[in-house]
Design a protein around this motif. Sequence first.
Motif, PDB file in Angstrom:
ATOM      1  N   ASP A  61      40.250  64.264 -43.636  1.00 33.21           N
ATOM      2  CA  ASP A  61      41.420  64.111 -42.768  1.00 33.21           C
ATOM      3  C   ASP A  61      41.089  64.258 -41.291  1.00 33.21           C
ATOM      4  N   ALA A  86      39.979  70.466 -45.139  1.00 37.66           N
ATOM      5  CA  ALA A  86      40.361  69.069 -45.383  1.00 37.66           C
ATOM      6  C   ALA A  86      39.916  68.142 -44.265  1.00 37.66           C
ATOM      7  N   ASP A 116      40.475  75.664 -48.235  1.00 36.34           N
ATOM      8  CA  ASP A 116      40.171  74.304 -48.651  1.00 36.34           C
ATOM      9  C   ASP A 116      40.117  73.468 -47.364  1.00 36.34           C
ATOM     10  N   LEU A 158      49.431  73.038 -44.827  1.00 37.53           N
ATOM     11  CA  LEU A 158      48.222  72.779 -44.052  1.00 37.53           C
ATOM     12  C   LEU A 158      48.321  73.520 -42.720  1.00 37.53           C
ATOM     13  N   ASP A 212      34.466  64.731 -48.651  1.00 43.41           N
ATOM     14  CA  ASP A 212      35.844  65.095 -48.996  1.00 43.41           C
ATOM     15  C   ASP A 212      36.305  66.368 -48.268  1.00 43.41           C
ATOM     16  N   ARG A 213      35.375  67.122 -47.666  1.00 48.51           N
ATOM     17  CA  ARG A 213      35.743  68.285 -46.859  1.00 48.51           C
ATOM     18  C   ARG A 213      36.208  67.869 -45.459  1.00 48.51           C
ATOM     19  N   ARG A 230      44.810  75.326 -47.457  1.00 47.41           N
ATOM     20  CA  ARG A 230      44.258  74.105 -46.844  1.00 47.41           C
ATOM     21  C   ARG A 230      44.268  74.253 -45.334  1.00 47.41           C
TER      22      ARG A 230
END
Length: 233
Positions: free
Chosen positions: A202, A161, A159, A99, A198-199, A124
Amino acid sequence: MPSLPDVTASLDSVRRRLAAAAHRVNRLPSDITLVVVTKTFGPDLVRAAAAAGQRVFGENRVQEALAKRDALSDLPLDWHLIGHLQTNKVRKAVGAFGLIHGVDSHELLEKINRVAGDVGVKQRILLQVDLAGETTKSGVPEAGLPALVQAAVEAPHVDLAGLMTIPPRPDEPESSRPWFARLRQLRDSLVVQGVPADRLKDLSMGMSGDFEIAIEEGATIVRVGSAIFGARD
Ligand SMILES: *Cc1c(COP(=O)(O)O)cnc(C)c1O
């Protein structure tokens, strides 16, 4: 430099504090990822933390991170890049980190997307937001966030997050609460505006001085160094 047994004990204590903070707001500790920040500390201390069950480690410099990763390649660790990434280091960083927390410009995003496409990985990332408008700090200003989120959602080789922030250095842990709450509200309003939830799942926020407050305000990722390893030089 802390001894190895100290690392086990302090990591344990941070994990207990993390769990207690989660329980105070009816969250599951397992929904929060502890990133152990090892910058300036050598591979031996990373190994000690790994022996105590830690898997996710954070570094803020690409070079230093890759050196430690190579020294510890016998361990199944997940390295996160938590510091600012310069565009000329993107080629080294993409694919090396599980990440990348600090993406804060269209230029950087596009470069990561291009390199990830070249090497055939999906990288990510989190977008770093500068909530306080501190000129010395990395991060996209709040006003620029929606466009950057949109670009990241559309970039085929990244991706997205979620979001990350580093608030102004707190006088006391509570001083960080409004900033953490603000990042959560920003996320929630982007989702209301149509960004897939969901994007933006976090929220990376909270360090040694304020990670419990961050958890109370919805952090899913906390980045903790000195509470485990002691002060850095
Ligand atoms: C160094 C660093 C941390 C960890 O800070 P501590 O106060 O030692 O826990 C967390 N996040 C970022 C971005 C850092 O650079």
